[in-house]
Design an enzyme around this catalytic site. Sequence first.
Site, PDB file in Angstrom:
ATOM      1  N   GLU A 148       0.825  -1.216   0.000  1.00 30.72           N
ATOM      2  CA  GLU A 148       0.000   0.000   0.000  1.00 30.72           C
ATOM      3  C   GLU A 148       0.860   1.266   0.000  1.00 30.72           C
ATOM      4  OE1 GLU A 148      -2.846  -0.231   3.195  1.00 30.72           O
ATOM      5  OE2 GLU A 148      -4.170  -1.488   1.996  1.00 30.72           O
ATOM      6  N   GLU A 170      -6.309  -8.093  -0.225  1.00 28.91           N
ATOM      7  CA  GLU A 170      -6.714  -8.077   1.179  1.00 28.91           C
ATOM      8  C   GLU A 170      -8.182  -7.701   1.289  1.00 28.91           C
ATOM      9  OE1 GLU A 170      -4.588  -5.359   3.641  1.00 28.91           O
ATOM     10  OE2 GLU A 170      -2.660  -5.874   2.768  1.00 28.91           O
ATOM     11  N   LYS A 229      -4.296  -6.198  16.779  1.00 26.74           N
ATOM     12  CA  LYS A 229      -4.744  -7.429  17.446  1.00 26.74           C
ATOM     13  C   LYS A 229      -6.270  -7.538  17.499  1.00 26.74           C
ATOM     14  CE  LYS A 229      -3.953  -5.616  22.153  1.00 26.74           C
ATOM     15  NZ  LYS A 229      -3.336  -4.314  21.771  1.00 26.74           N
TER      16      LYS A 229
END
Length: 671
Positions: free
Chosen positions: A158, A311, A360
């Site tokens: 990106e 993605e 996370k």
Amino acid sequence: MPSLDDLTRPPGRPPRLLYGGDYNPEQWPEETWTEDARLMREAGVTSVTLGVFSWSRIEPTPGAREFGWLDRLMDLMHAHGVGVVLATPTSSPPPWLGHLHPETLPRDEDGRTEWWGSRQHFSHSSEAYRRHAAAITEALAARYAHHPALTMWHINNEYCTHDWGDEAARTFRRWLRDRYGTLDALNTAWGADFWSQRYGTWDEVLPPRRAHYTKNPTHVLDFRRYTSDLLLECFRAERDIVRRHTPHLPVTTNFMPFWSGQDGWAWAAEEDVVSVDVYPDPRDPHGGQYNAMIGDLTRSQAGGRPWMVMEQAAGAVDWRSVNRPKPYGLNRLWALQAVARGADAVCYFQWRQSRQGAEKYHSGMLGHAGARGRVFRETVRIGEDLAALGPRVAGTRLVTETAVLHDWDSWWTGGQEGAPSARVDHAEIVRAWHRALWDAHLPVSFAHPHHDLSGHRLVLVPHLHLLDDAAIENLTAYVRGGGTLVCGFLTGITDQDDRVRPGGMDARLRDLLGIDLLQEWWPLDEGERVDCGTFHGTLWSEELTPAPGAETVAAYRGGELDGLPAVLRNGRAWYVSTLPEPAALGALLASVAHAAGVRPVLDGLPEGVEAVRRGELLFLLHHGAGPVTVPLPGRHRDLLTGAVTEGSVKLDRFGVAVLEEHEPAPEEVRP
Ligand code: GLA
């Protein structure tokens, strides 16, 4: 050039769709890798992207090379039949690089340094960064060129950095010299006589840093062009290194979706495979249309060839203010929607959800709930679907008769300071027009204003503020050649230097569109609407005098613009001087399309059902809640379930059917 076809349709093997995701196993102990490989197999994963953020692991100290762990991973993936898209790790340099070479760190427009501690802290202009990036790329390519797991290269990640610092000032001047040759030419292009900005030596020219008041818009425009080009230089340098080692393997870099920072046409032309990262908001009622638009744009950037979702998220992301998961079925729906719109690879960020670090709480294909969690169960289901579709879908194409013109150069002129309205947002306008076409089930591609348009019955220009002469000639030739053109407001206002065209809009375009005089703009405020007779306009309205012979199809009613055209038609050229509300824009474009001979994929589709033809297959995708019945004459077989339908197809919430016409077998024919 090697392409995605080489991976998805290898000679002697049935075609397949690639499935997988970013795999960042350096976060885990090696026992976990074995479990990952087993679960990947269970999920039908065929491809992982390794190494995107591995620089500090491979090169923990300057010049060191720690490849043992990556060797073991490459071998493990190969042993499990999983191909590797290997990334150059250059988007996130290790802390030692910034420590040793502070000049590799970018500066923002206020002169503040972007330090390490996050990611993407590199200056495209830094000689030291480029040298170290080339060295790690060279080492990686030499090490794995002949590894049997390696299928493709993924350069950086990106590309999106900016730099206003001193090295950037140097490369900006170099770029400007290449563009203009002389300072005189630069001063002319920038209109530097206004506000005493005339440059006397090249050293006086700087990136558009923090300034007291409105900056020179052409200076800002050139800085955006330059930033895209400088990042592209970085991409090319790494691409050329890996190509030298593996000329037989395709190279890509993952775009952000509908991202203004890179000239997507120029970049795509430099890649073997065009790939994109796409994250529609599960709470957005138009998320499906957004996903469709990104698919259409990426396929168009790939010249109509198969492309790659590099993605997406299996569930929630972590970067919106409120991050909701995808309800069961939505991940599958959007994955198969990408396939319907030409993707031959469906991948995710990331395979296993992290337990530490900045992301996370971002979902993974294998979430914190593990293999029993519903996210993983859906991961397995999608793997089964893609395996079922691969042999019939991979490598096939879509046919479209409508082109939407889009260009980054023009995008970059929008949103500038000193504009007539700060509410005019290029991306939102393109999205509104695409949505109208999506609602009308009209398949579309995107095109650059210089592309050959003759293959399209209908060409739409939602919002191209800046058009150079070549683009204007192209549009006029297209209409002269029998094409139908619809332009939105603010089309062709400025030239390649963002200089307003004489008369406020290019004269050739005014001729084409039937505009005698563009008088004044009357932008609208939030919530403000103008009455256009049969519909309401939003965002913008315009005071224009039609040329003799042009037909006012809809006129403003009341107020200053009473009786003036909101929609103007001059033969096959149309001009829309406002942004009609969504249903009205849909109806207008559908009726122009109909007159141009463009038909929807299917008529009579229930609300929320999208229909797309790819190759010989018909994809039906249900974006709404609750079961629906889609009328569909004839007999069809669903490749996902094997079920045969007659006369109609039933879809549950987020349901998908991929249909082929089904001739009854002789034993099915009753005497
Ligand atoms: C981008 C990046 C990934 C990850 C995701 C999260 O697409 O490329 O590394 O940060 O966003 O959504």
